[in-house]
Enzyme design. Structure first.
Site, PDB file in Angstrom:
ATOM      1  N   HIS A  81       0.888  -1.243   0.097  1.00  8.98           N
ATOM      2  CA  HIS A  81       0.085  -0.046  -0.015  1.00  8.98           C
ATOM      3  C   HIS A  81       0.650   1.330   0.021  1.00  8.98           C
ATOM      4  O   HIS A  81       0.231   2.223  -0.132  1.00  8.98           O
ATOM      5  CB  HIS A  81      -1.039  -0.044   1.146  1.00  8.98           C
ATOM      6  CG  HIS A  81      -0.298   0.124   2.610  1.00  8.98           C
ATOM      7  ND1 HIS A  81       0.097  -0.707   3.363  1.00  8.98           N
ATOM      8  CD2 HIS A  81       0.050   1.261   3.223  1.00  8.98           C
ATOM      9  CE1 HIS A  81       0.584  -0.566   4.532  1.00  8.98           C
ATOM     10  NE2 HIS A  81       0.527   0.887   4.419  1.00  8.98           N
ATOM     11  N   ASP A 131      -0.429  -7.512   0.693  1.00  7.43           N
ATOM     12  CA  ASP A 131       0.181  -6.343   1.074  1.00  7.43           C
ATOM     13  C   ASP A 131       1.745  -6.237   1.136  1.00  7.43           C
ATOM     14  O   ASP A 131       2.258  -6.193   2.173  1.00  7.43           O
ATOM     15  CB  ASP A 131      -0.434  -5.552   2.313  1.00  7.43           C
ATOM     16  CG  ASP A 131      -0.083  -4.440   2.667  1.00  7.43           C
ATOM     17  OD1 ASP A 131       0.469  -3.668   1.626  1.00  7.43           O
ATOM     18  OD2 ASP A 131      -0.450  -3.697   3.642  1.00  7.43           O
ATOM     19  N   GLY A 163       3.747   5.574   9.160  1.00  9.02           N
ATOM     20  CA  GLY A 163       4.920   5.858   8.768  1.00  9.02           C
ATOM     21  C   GLY A 163       5.756   4.366   9.061  1.00  9.02           C
ATOM     22  O   GLY A 163       6.626   4.175   8.461  1.00  9.02           O
ATOM     23  N   SER A 205       4.708   1.381   8.389  1.00  7.07           N
ATOM     24  CA  SER A 205       4.174   0.540   7.385  1.00  7.07           C
ATOM     25  C   SER A 205       5.252   0.294   6.186  1.00  7.07           C
ATOM     26  O   SER A 205       6.097   0.835   6.198  1.00  7.07           O
ATOM     27  CB  SER A 205       3.232   1.123   6.230  1.00  7.07           C
ATOM     28  OG  SER A 205       1.905   1.119   6.632  1.00  7.07           O
ATOM     29  N   SER A 262       2.219  -4.450   8.116  1.00  8.07           N
ATOM     30  CA  SER A 262       1.085  -3.690   6.963  1.00  8.07           C
ATOM     31  C   SER A 262       0.044  -2.777   7.634  1.00  8.07           C
ATOM     32  O   SER A 262      -0.024  -1.483   7.261  1.00  8.07           O
ATOM     33  CB  SER A 262       0.081  -4.995   6.858  1.00  8.07           C
ATOM     34  OG  SER A 262      -1.033  -4.584   5.898  1.00  8.07           O
TER      35      SER A 262
END
Length: 382
Positions: free
Chosen positions: A226, A254, A334, A336, A351
């Site tokens: 993402h 993801d 942030g 991720s 994720s």
């Protein structure tokens, strides 16, 4: 402070390995290195486990040793269970791997491997089929996620407490129960992704988004899907060009991988952010449910928790993501794409989740071995 730490770690890697991976290497076939025989735990890692898991130093050391034994044992125990296999998990209280079987005839075979045994009604194959049927349903926003729980012998549906009486949620639960054995649990918040924006945990930028590097692979690094689409350009912590997204999938999955060039290189390191020494990555053996796991990200840095569930379907607002691992580790925007690591073994890339690192919460990661296999990548290990 962080950048100095990363550079010093990189220099130590040169001395240990003699060579670094250089930019532009062609990805090879995915490989899952065997774990090292002896758990390697720094003082900083043990301190983090004590803080986040409420353990003493001796308990933290014993936990790492027992988890490594359980991880190595899981394959043999599963083969011994055969078709009766109902799932497995690490029991933190006993320090042993527990394996569920739905046939008493296979129990002794499993015990012979060194694992504890629990008799259950349904096999893992049966429960996976139930989950697959639920995956085919369209879930409303009030349904957070669902996964097979080997301890409960059911598929667990996580429902946002404030939405439990919504008609759409009630209809979904009703349809899910028709698919097979289901247990409903409540969660306080709906999951969200942790994007805000090549060392694990380090920040990178694509457009106006900040995310975190997951793990170095030969030729680049893996991260969350993402965070960017295929072809998107990527900038590093110093705003210089790194490379481009070579592959990306979200929702459904993801995960993504980014090529490395422009003078950047890859190293088998996850940032400890001063909380612990930077961690060398030595393989990607998957830790069992119940095992400890730590996360590195560019917003909240280093935090630890435990593996709560595997193969969970997470219902984000953008769409469902499958085959996720749920943990009790906190995260925020942030983080991720950042690294999940158990001991010295890579586990996955961050994720999303719910909550934060002040009040607590839960976070999901996309398993690393699935990403390596999907794109034919080879993990950069020490």
């Amino acid at each position: 402070m962080r950048r100095t730490t990363a550079i010093r770690t990189g220099l130590s890697v040169i001395l240990l390995l003699g060579t670094w991976a250089t930019a532009g290497l062609v990805p090879a076939t995915a490989a899952v290195p065997e774990p090292t025989a002896t758990p390697q735990a720094s003082t900083g890692l043990l301190t983090a486990m004590q803080k986040d898991l409420g353990l003493t130093q001796s308990q933290a050391k014993a936990t790492l040793k027992a988890e490594k034994t359980a991880t190595a044992l899981e394959g043999d125990a599963r083969r011994a269970a055969g078709a009766s296999y109902g799932g497995s998990w690490f029991d933190a209280d006993s320090g042993r791997l527990t394996v569920a079987v739905n046939s008493a005839e296979r129990a002794d075979d499993v015990r012979a491997t060194g694992a504890a045994v629990r008799l259950v009604t349904h096999s893992a194959k049966e429960l996976d089929a139930v989950k697959k049927r639920i995956d085919s349903l369209s879930a409303p926003a009030g349904v957070s996620s669902w996964h097979v729980d080997p301890k409960a012998g059911r598929v667990v549906l996580n429902i946002v407490a404030s939405a439990q009486d919504d008609n759409g949620v009630q209809k979904f639960v009703e349809r899910a129960r028709k698919a097979g054995p289901v247990k409903v649990e409540k969660t306080s918040q709906a999951p969200t992704t942790f994007a805000a924006g090549t060392v694990g945990g380090d920040p990178y930028y694509t457009g106006n988004v900040r995310c975190s590097i997951g793990f170095s692979v030969h030729g680049g690094f893996v991260t969350a899907g993402h965070c960017g689409s295929a072809g998107a350009s990527v900038r590093g912590w110093d705003n210089s060009a790194i490379g481009n997204f070579q592959g990306s999938s979200f929702p459904g999955n993801d995960y993504a991988w980014v090529s490395v060039g422009s003078g950047w290189w890859t190293v088998p390191v996850v940032l400890g952010w001063g909380a612990v020494p930077d961690q060398l990555v030595r393989g990607s053996a998957e830790a069992p449910i119940g095992a400890s796991v730590c996360r590195s990200g560019s917003t909240t840095h280093w935090h630890c928790g435990r593996v709560l569930a595997k193969n969970e379907t997470v219902n984000y607002s953008q769409g469902a993501v499958h085959q996720m691992t749920k943990t009790s580790v906190c995260a925020q925007g942030g983080d991720s794409g950042g690294s999940f690591i158990s001991g010295d073994q890579a586990q996955g890339v961050t994720s999303g989740g719910w909550g934060n690192c002040s009040s607590g919460g839960e976070t999901w990661h996309q398993p690393i071995n699935e990403i390596l296999g999907r794109y034919g990548l080879r993990l950069h290990t020490a």
